[in-house]
Motif scaffolding. Structure first.
Motif, PDB file in Angstrom:
ATOM      1  N   ILE A 197       0.823  -1.211   0.000  1.00 31.98           N
ATOM      2  CA  ILE A 197       0.000   0.000   0.000  1.00 31.98           C
ATOM      3  C   ILE A 197       0.857   1.261   0.000  1.00 31.98           C
ATOM      4  CG2 ILE A 197      -1.609   1.377   1.398  1.00 31.98           C
ATOM      5  CD1 ILE A 197      -2.719  -1.366   2.435  1.00 31.98           C
ATOM      6  N   VAL A 198       1.857   1.319   0.870  1.00 33.78           N
ATOM      7  CA  VAL A 198       2.583   2.570   1.110  1.00 33.78           C
ATOM      8  C   VAL A 198       3.272   3.128  -0.133  1.00 33.78           C
ATOM      9  CG1 VAL A 198       4.498   3.599   2.396  1.00 33.78           C
ATOM     10  CG2 VAL A 198       2.816   2.193   3.597  1.00 33.78           C
ATOM     11  N   PRO A 199       3.987   2.333  -0.927  1.00 30.59           N
ATOM     12  CA  PRO A 199       4.662   2.918  -2.088  1.00 30.59           C
ATOM     13  C   PRO A 199       3.793   3.048  -3.341  1.00 30.59           C
ATOM     14  CG  PRO A 199       5.305   0.624  -1.849  1.00 30.59           C
ATOM     15  CD  PRO A 199       4.375   0.928  -0.717  1.00 30.59           C
ATOM     16  N   ALA A 200       2.577   2.512  -3.300  1.00 28.56           N
ATOM     17  CA  ALA A 200       1.754   2.451  -4.516  1.00 28.56           C
ATOM     18  C   ALA A 200       1.274   3.835  -4.949  1.00 28.56           C
ATOM     19  CB  ALA A 200       0.550   1.538  -4.281  1.00 28.56           C
ATOM     20  N   ASP A 201       1.203   4.032  -6.263  1.00 27.52           N
ATOM     21  CA  ASP A 201       0.714   5.298  -6.817  1.00 27.52           C
ATOM     22  C   ASP A 201      -0.804   5.348  -6.903  1.00 27.52           C
ATOM     23  OD1 ASP A 201       3.258   6.443  -7.229  1.00 27.52           O
ATOM     24  OD2 ASP A 201       3.500   5.297  -9.086  1.00 27.52           O
ATOM     25  N   THR A 202      -1.441   4.186  -6.840  1.00 29.43           N
ATOM     26  CA  THR A 202      -2.896   4.124  -6.876  1.00 29.43           C
ATOM     27  C   THR A 202      -3.382   3.223  -5.740  1.00 29.43           C
ATOM     28  OG1 THR A 202      -2.860   2.240  -8.410  1.00 29.43           O
ATOM     29  CG2 THR A 202      -2.963   4.447  -9.382  1.00 29.43           C
ATOM     30  N   GLY A 203      -4.658   3.327  -5.431  1.00 30.71           N
ATOM     31  CA  GLY A 203      -5.226   2.496  -4.382  1.00 30.71           C
ATOM     32  C   GLY A 203      -6.338   3.223  -3.657  1.00 30.71           C
ATOM     33  N   LYS A 204      -6.881   2.588  -2.644  1.00 33.42           N
ATOM     34  CA  LYS A 204      -7.951   3.182  -1.854  1.00 33.42           C
ATOM     35  C   LYS A 204      -7.407   4.276  -0.938  1.00 33.42           C
ATOM     36  CE  LYS A 204     -10.940  -0.926  -1.428  1.00 33.42           C
ATOM     37  NZ  LYS A 204     -11.556  -1.848  -0.429  1.00 33.42           N
ATOM     38  N   PHE A 205      -8.263   5.252  -0.633  1.00 32.81           N
ATOM     39  CA  PHE A 205      -7.902   6.252   0.376  1.00 32.81           C
ATOM     40  C   PHE A 205      -7.803   5.599   1.739  1.00 32.81           C
ATOM     41  CE2 PHE A 205      -9.775   8.966   3.763  1.00 32.81           C
ATOM     42  CZ  PHE A 205      -8.700   9.824   3.935  1.00 32.81           C
TER      43      PHE A 205
END
Length: 267
Positions: free
Chosen positions: A235-243
């Protein structure tokens, strides 16, 4: 793509495990610890694992010089993971402990974050801010009200920041762990017993201890922290994903049901 990630509260628990996991995945990690005595053990672990991309420094959020130094470092992701907790009945807890919990969990991370994002905006840097919230940021169990209210505050701050910083290309999200077994919740549950006095308080020590012990004896109170760490390093380094990122799924479902039921809650 490799990121440079600053993590607060990396001296133990989720922070330590995720710092190592992120470095193993090729990211450059600045793992910071609250106390100096945690620095060298983590540096030694990084050395033993051959992780020359894992740097360890002290960042005591109560030290303005530490905060100023950290705000000058160059990184792509700020992960506000450090925190502490006060438990016990809200109607009896000493107010100075409530203030301290807000200082560490809300005000000081906001000070750090403001300095970082203002520098990013001024330099046209499109970074990311992550807050470790909690399942307790979305509901309030009895005798945990002080701690979880700080996480409710973080949820509001993060949601506002997401809207305010979106025009500048800065992303914001929260991670909301369930009651994973890291020692954090268990230590927090000990905190009321340093002030709770059977001769002065209405809440009796044995009753409070019994309630805590019964919760920690359930599967929901002793989940394997590695599951959460594995999700964090994605999750932490991802450029996209849930808030908002609640883990595990059964806790997400429970929180959704609780929030729906709140509309029909009767006094």
């Amino acid at each position: 793509m490799s990121k440079t990630i600053l993590i607060t509260g990396a001296g133990s628990g989720f922070g330590e495990g995720a710092a190592i996991g992120l470095a193993m995945n090729g990211h450059k990690v600045i793992a910071t610890t609250h106390v100096s005595s945690q620095v060298m053990p983590l540096r030694e672990k990084a050395k033993e694992l051959g992780l020359d991309n894992l740097r360890v420094d002290r960042l005591d959020l109560t030290d303005p010089y530490d905060i100023a130094q950290a705000q000058s470092w160059d990184f792509d992701v700020l992960w506000n993971n450090a925190g502490m907790g006060e438990a016990g009945p809200v109607w009896e807890i000493p107010i100075d402990l409530v203030r301290r919990n807000y200082e560490v969990n809300v005000f000081l991370p906001l000070v750090l974050t403001q300095g970082v994002v203002q520098r990013w905006v001024a330099g046209n840097k499109k970074g990311k801010v992550v807050f470790t919230s909690s399942m307790g940021g979305l509901f309030t169990p009895a005798n945990w009200g002080t701690y979880v209210s700080t996480k409710h505050a973080l949820e509001a701050i993060a949601e506002a920041l997401q809207q305010e910083l979106a025009p500048y290309g800065i992303k914001v999200q929260t991670i909301n762990p369930g009651a994973y077994f890291t020692g954090y919740n268990e230590t927090m549950a000990d905190n009321p017993f340093r002030w709770l006095d059977d001769s002065k308080n209405f809440t009796q020590r044995a009753d409070l201890r019994k309630g805590f012990d019964e919760f920690f004896a359930t599967p929901e109170g002793r989940m394997d922290a590695q599951e959460m760490i594995d999700r964090m390093i994605k999750i932490v380094p991802a450029d996209t994903g849930k808030f908002r990122n609640v883990v595990p799924k059964q806790i997400e479902d429970m929180l959704k049901a609780h929030q729906l039921a709140a509309w029909e809650n009767q006094i």
